[in-house]
Every structure is written in structure tokens, then in C-alpha cells.
Design a protein around this motif. Structure first.
Motif, PDB file in Angstrom:
ATOM      1  N   GLN A   1       5.671  -3.200   1.979  1.00 49.85           N
ATOM      2  CA  GLN A   1       5.645  -2.949   3.416  1.00 49.85           C
ATOM      3  C   GLN A   1       6.001  -4.215   4.198  1.00 49.85           C
ATOM      4  O   GLN A   1       6.660  -4.140   5.246  1.00 49.85           O
ATOM      5  CB  GLN A   1       4.257  -2.455   3.824  1.00 49.85           C
ATOM      6  CG  GLN A   1       4.145  -1.989   5.250  1.00 49.85           C
ATOM      7  CD  GLN A   1       5.057  -0.802   5.558  1.00 49.85           C
ATOM      8  OE1 GLN A   1       5.799  -0.851   6.522  1.00 49.85           O
ATOM      9  NE2 GLN A   1       5.018   0.257   4.745  1.00 49.85           N
TER      10      GLN A   1
ATOM     11  N   THR B   1       9.667  -4.413   4.096  1.00 46.51           N
ATOM     12  CA  THR B   1      10.242  -3.404   4.996  1.00 46.51           C
ATOM     13  C   THR B   1      10.177  -3.877   6.444  1.00 46.51           C
ATOM     14  O   THR B   1      11.159  -3.744   7.208  1.00 46.51           O
ATOM     15  CB  THR B   1       9.474  -2.078   4.836  1.00 46.51           C
ATOM     16  OG1 THR B   1       9.611  -1.614   3.489  1.00 46.51           O
ATOM     17  CG2 THR B   1      10.025  -1.024   5.785  1.00 46.51           C
ATOM     18  N   ARG B   2       9.042  -4.446   6.828  1.00 41.56           N
ATOM     19  CA  ARG B   2       8.894  -4.947   8.203  1.00 41.56           C
ATOM     20  C   ARG B   2       9.819  -6.143   8.449  1.00 41.56           C
ATOM     21  O   ARG B   2      10.337  -6.323   9.562  1.00 41.56           O
ATOM     22  CB  ARG B   2       7.439  -5.350   8.459  1.00 41.56           C
ATOM     23  CG  ARG B   2       6.451  -4.187   8.411  1.00 41.56           C
ATOM     24  CD  ARG B   2       6.588  -3.270   9.624  1.00 41.56           C
ATOM     25  NE  ARG B   2       5.718  -2.108   9.510  1.00 41.56           N
ATOM     26  CZ  ARG B   2       4.491  -2.044  10.006  1.00 41.56           C
ATOM     27  NH1 ARG B   2       3.976  -3.094  10.632  1.00 41.56           N
ATOM     28  NH2 ARG B   2       3.774  -0.942   9.884  1.00 41.56           N
TER      29      ARG B   2
ATOM     30  N   ARG C   1       9.706   8.464   7.734  1.00 41.20           N
ATOM     31  CA  ARG C   1      10.000   7.084   8.138  1.00 41.20           C
ATOM     32  C   ARG C   1      11.492   6.822   8.067  1.00 41.20           C
ATOM     33  O   ARG C   1      12.072   6.197   8.975  1.00 41.20           O
ATOM     34  CB  ARG C   1       9.238   6.126   7.216  1.00 41.20           C
ATOM     35  CG  ARG C   1       9.193   4.681   7.727  1.00 41.20           C
ATOM     36  CD  ARG C   1      10.372   3.861   7.317  1.00 41.20           C
ATOM     37  NE  ARG C   1      10.367   2.539   7.918  1.00 41.20           N
ATOM     38  CZ  ARG C   1      11.408   1.708   7.896  1.00 41.20           C
ATOM     39  NH1 ARG C   1      12.558   2.078   7.366  1.00 41.20           N
ATOM     40  NH2 ARG C   1      11.320   0.521   8.483  1.00 41.20           N
TER      41      ARG C   1
ATOM     42  N   ASP D   1       5.906   3.549   9.836  1.00 38.33           N
ATOM     43  CA  ASP D   1       5.602   2.513   8.839  1.00 38.33           C
ATOM     44  C   ASP D   1       4.094   2.364   8.636  1.00 38.33           C
ATOM     45  O   ASP D   1       3.599   2.281   7.505  1.00 38.33           O
ATOM     46  CB  ASP D   1       6.184   1.171   9.286  1.00 38.33           C
ATOM     47  CG  ASP D   1       7.653   1.029   8.913  1.00 38.33           C
ATOM     48  OD1 ASP D   1       8.097   1.781   8.035  1.00 38.33           O
ATOM     49  OD2 ASP D   1       8.332   0.171   9.493  1.00 38.33           O
TER      50      ASP D   1
ATOM     51  N   LEU E   1       2.050   3.178   5.206  1.00 39.43           N
ATOM     52  CA  LEU E   1       1.264   2.138   4.530  1.00 39.43           C
ATOM     53  C   LEU E   1      -0.172   2.616   4.303  1.00 39.43           C
ATOM     54  O   LEU E   1      -0.730   2.443   3.213  1.00 39.43           O
ATOM     55  CB  LEU E   1       1.257   0.860   5.369  1.00 39.43           C
ATOM     56  CG  LEU E   1       0.318  -0.257   4.876  1.00 39.43           C
ATOM     57  CD1 LEU E   1       0.702  -0.731   3.484  1.00 39.43           C
ATOM     58  CD2 LEU E   1       0.323  -1.422   5.866  1.00 39.43           C
TER      59      LEU E   1
END
Length: 486
Positions: A203, A206-207, A422, A443, A447
Motif C-alpha cells: 500500500q 501504491t500511494r 480501486r 485505497d 488496505l
């Protein structure tokens, strides 16, 4: 022969005595159901593998787990302490058994003396013609003694020592089961934390990718400055969860090393590569609640302690009655020369019949009996409480296993749907059909669900371990030697 007749009568009486004072032990009745409340649900589970109770950890199909449990059963220091307690209890049983048998000893001495002629005795002896101030004495004796256990007090003591020895043996089995279960629990916990760390790190990446894209759009005037800060804030929020999870993982690995009897960090490289959380196997041959009485070693410990406390009552009651003992001596003594030691004139013998009776101490004996009965009542309550808690452990483990697996299955479906949502929101954001908030919310939700799914899977595997432990799996029970029948 007439002086020996009482002794012969007592010996014959002691050999013929077939009963002992005090209550004989009878296993207490326990009101248990024929099936567990959650047994049907557990039997209806579907699992890729199955496990037998003797080697339940093999059912997880994880070679690393099996290797670590094997090491723990060899190296764990709690298990070493339990084994040492067995040695102590065995010595106590040997001492109690030896007390029932006759004892014998040999003693001898050789002395050389030079008599003073200034003492009254020396002056008398010196006036004797041919008196030699030097003197010698030689003596060698064989002595034997036997306390006759006419009323069974010592036999009750041996009964209690045997039960305590059996309790210590069952204690080793209980410790083995606990060590295996705790090792598996720590291993599964560590694997679960690794899975959660992997989800958090994915995550984070991804961010970071999202931040790069928003920064690129901002540089081209297609995104606002606050959007960049929004993504930066959510990235920091996810990054902050990583140290917390890492702390928990380090603690689990350290505890696992200590469980294996090694210094923290010894096996960390072996666990470095994540294998995922092992799946809980199918539980077979779980038996009935009544089977726990012979299968769970901690219940056997509690029951053997009840046997010992019951025997101590008889040991205390035996103090009401007289104690008889026989002793004998056979030897040779001479003050002439060592050559005369084993001649007929030097031989000596003695026999004695002893009596000990606490005739005016019945108040103290009554107090000792009351104390023994109180300990027996305490042990009985502890045994019954242990039985109830054992069934509670099984029911709780079954409930957790079934419900956590159901939770994990539901969250897996939700995770798949949220991952698609997402992806769609991000594509919509790139095309201007969705806002950045939609992407960030997707997101965050993904998560949360992914982390919950990893936790549910971990807890279901831990519940399986708890179920095997509650059922008494991990050792081969054997019926303890009976000491109640006479």
C-alpha cells in the motif's frame, strides 16, 4: 523360642494385612455431554489437509513449522525443568518404597588404648599381677531393623508418592503439549505479521506511485496543490503502520527463539522469507468431552494430585494406631586379639521388639487429619474446575476456528471486489470521471479489508492450534498405574 513368638506373630500379621486405614480412592463423577457444542460445525469444515492428534502440527503442511516444533521439544528449558521434577518425584517414590522394607547395616571398630595408672581404675588394674597397660578391642556387627506397617500408614505414603510421580510424568506431557502449541502459535503470529507488513508495504508503494502521478499532473497544471498534500498525508499515515507491525514481528520472533531455548535472533534468518500463514487442517478423531479425562495431560495431573491427597488422609489416620518395629543384632567382639574375633566365645546377638504410640497426642493427630481432608477437598475442587475449563477451552477454540474462517472467506471476496473498485476509480480519476478523494478512499478501504483478511486468516490458524491443544493432542496417553485397589 518363647521370647520370639510375639515377634513372629507380628511379622505374620503384617504380611497378612490386606487393608489399610483411610478412604480408598474412587474417581469422582463428572457430568459431561456426549458431544461438543461446536463439534458439528468443525466436522463440516473443508480443508486441504487433515491432522491426527498425535502429530497435529504436520497437518499444517509447513516444513519450517514442523522443524521448529521438533527443535523446541528437544531444547525448550521449561521442558527440561519438568523432566527434572520427574527425577525428584521418582526419588521420592523410591524413598517411600524403601521405607516398607527392612534395613540393615554393618558397623565395626578396632581400638588400641594405653591405660593411665593415675586414675582410680588404672590404680586397681595396675595392682593386678601381669597387668599390661596396652589394650585392644575388636568388634564387628550386623544390625537389621524393620518397622511393621500393620495399619498401612507407610503404604498410604507410598500410594501418595506414586500418584505424585505419575502427576510429574503427566506434567512433562502437559509441558510438551504447551511447548508445541506455543511454538506453533508464535510461528503463525510471526507469519501473520509478515503478511500484514507485506500488505502495508504494498500500500505504501501504491500511494507513492499515486503521489508521483499527482505531482506530475500538478506540474502540468492539471491538479491542485492541496491534492498533492492529500496524497502525502495518506502516504505518511500508511507508512506509520509499518514500524508498529515490525515491532510486533520482532517480539514474536524473539519469543520464538526463547521458546526454542536459544538467544533472540538465532532463527530470524530462517523466518526471513515469508511463506504465508499456514492453513488450518481438518480436525479428525476429536472424540467426546469424556475423552478429555484421559487425553489431556493437565487433567491427569489434577486427578493424580487428587489421588495423592486422598492417600495422605490414610497416612494421617494411621497415626492413631501403635507402631511396631523389630530390630536384631548379630556380631562378634573381643578384647583379646583380632584372631579371636569370629570364635564362638566372641559371638554376640540381640533382638528387640519396639513400640511407639502417640497415645496422648490425639488432638494433634485430629488436626493433621482435618488438614489432610481439607487438602483433599481443595484438590477435588481443582480437578472438577480443570475439567470444566478443559471443555470450555475446546468450545472456545472450535467457535473461533469456524467463525474466523468464515470471516476470512468473506473478507477475501470483499478484497477482490475492492481491488477492482480501486482500479476503476484510479482509471476514472485519470480520465476526469472520478475525484482524487474517491481514489484515496478506495485505497484506504482496500488496505483495511486486506489487513483484516490477513488477521482473520492468522487467527483461524491460531484457533486450530488452540483446538489441538485443548483436545490434548501432541502426546500418547497411557492409563496410569492403579493404586486404589487392594
Amino acid at each position: 523360642m518363647s521370647p520370639l513368638r510375639p515377634a513372629i506373630w507380628l511379622v505374620s500379621l503384617s504380611l497378612m494385612a490386606g487393608c489399610t486405614v483411610g478412604p480408598d480412592y474412587h474417581r469422582p463423577d463428572t457430568a459431561l455431554t456426549h458431544r461438543y457444542l461446536g463439534q458439528t460445525s468443525v466436522e463440516q469444515r473443508s480443508a486441504a489437509t487433515s491432522a491426527n492428534l498425535a502429530m497435529w502440527w504436520e497437518g499444517f503442511a509447513d516444513p519450517v513449522l514442523s522443524e521448529l516444533i521438533a527443535k523446541a521439544l528437544e531444547q525448550n528449558l521449561d521442558l527440561a525443568q519438568a523432566s527434572a521434577r520427574v527425577t525428584q518425584a521418582r526419588a521420592g517414590l523410591g524413598a517411600a518404597s524403601a521405607a516398607l522394607l527392612p534395613s540393615a547395616n554393618i558397623n565395626g571398630q578396632a581400638a588400641r588404648a594405653y591405660q593411665s595408672v593415675e586414675t582410680p581404675l588404672g590404680q586397681v588394674l595396675d595392682s593386678t599381677p601381669g597387668y599390661d597397660r596396652y589394650g585392644s578391642a575388636y568388634e564387628l556387627n550386623l544390625g537389621a531393623s524393620w518397622e511393621l506397617d500393620l495399619f498401612g500408614g507407610m503404604r498410604r505414603g507410598r500410594e501418595a508418592a506414586l500418584a505424585e510421580y505419575q502427576a510429574s510424568e503427566a506434567g512433562v506431557a502437559a509441558t510438551r503439549l504447551a511447548v508445541a502449541a506455543q511454538t506453533a502459535d508464535l510461528y503463525i503470529t510471526a507469519r501473520g505479521l509478515q503478511a500484514r507488513l507485506d500488505i502495508a508495504n504494498r500500500q505504501v508503494r501504491t500511494r507513492q506511485d499515486l503521489l508521483e502521478k499527482v505531482q506530475l499532473l500538478y506540474s502540468k497544471g492539471l491538479a491542485a496543490n492541496y491534492q498533492v498534500h492529500q496524497v502525502e498525508g495518506t502516504l505518511s499515515q500508511v507508512q506509520a503502520t509499518v514500524p508498529v507491525l515490525q515491532t510486533g514481528l520482532d517480539a514474536a520472533m524473539n519469543a520464538l527463539d526463547v521458546m526454542l531455548g536459544t538467544a533472540p535472533g538465532t532463527h530470524r534468518s530462517q523466518l526471513k522469507n515469508g511463506h504465508g500463514v499456514p492453513l488450518a487442517p481438518q480436525i479428525t478423531a476429536m472424540g467426546t468431552p469424556a475423552d478429555l479425562l484421559r487425553r489431556r495431560p493437565d487433567l491427569i495431573v489434577a486427578e493424580r494430585r487428587l489421588v495423592a491427597s486422598n492417600a495422605r488422609i490414610g497416612e494421617a489416620v494411621a497415626e492413631y494406631y501403635p507402631k511396631f518395629s523389630l530390630s536384631a543384632l548379630l556380631g562378634s567382639a573381643t578384647a583379646v586379639s583380632a584372631g579371636n574375633l569370629f570364635t564362638g566365645d566372641a559371638s554376640q546377638a540381640a533382638g528387640a521388639l519396639g513400640l511407639r504410640w502417640r497415645l496422648f497426642d490425639f488432638g494433634r493427630i485430629n488436626a493433621q487429619i482435618d488438614q489432610a481432608k481439607g487438602k483433599e477437598a481443595e484438590a477435588l475442587a481443582a480437578y472438577r474446575q480443570s475439567v470444566l475449563r478443559a471443555t470450555e477451552d475446546v468450545e472456545n477454540a472450535f467457535s473461533a476456528l469456524v467463525n474466523r474462517e468464515s470471516q476470512a472467506s468473506t473478507l477475501t471476496q470483499g478484497e477482490t471486489s475492492l481491488a477492482q473498485a480501486r482500479q476503476s476509480s484510479f482509471i476514472g480519476y485519470q480520465k476526469g470521471a472520478a475525484s482524487l478523494i474517491d481514489v484515496l478512499n478506495a485505497d484506504a478501504t482496500l488496505l483495511q479489508v486486506s489487513d483484516a483478511r490477513a488477521q482473520a486468516r492468522t487467527e483461524s490458524a491460531r484457533a486450530a492450534v488452540a483446538a489441538f491443544r485443548a483436545l490434548g493432542g501432541g502426546w500418547q496417553p497411557s492409563e496410569p498405574q492403579s493404586v486404589a485397589t487392594r
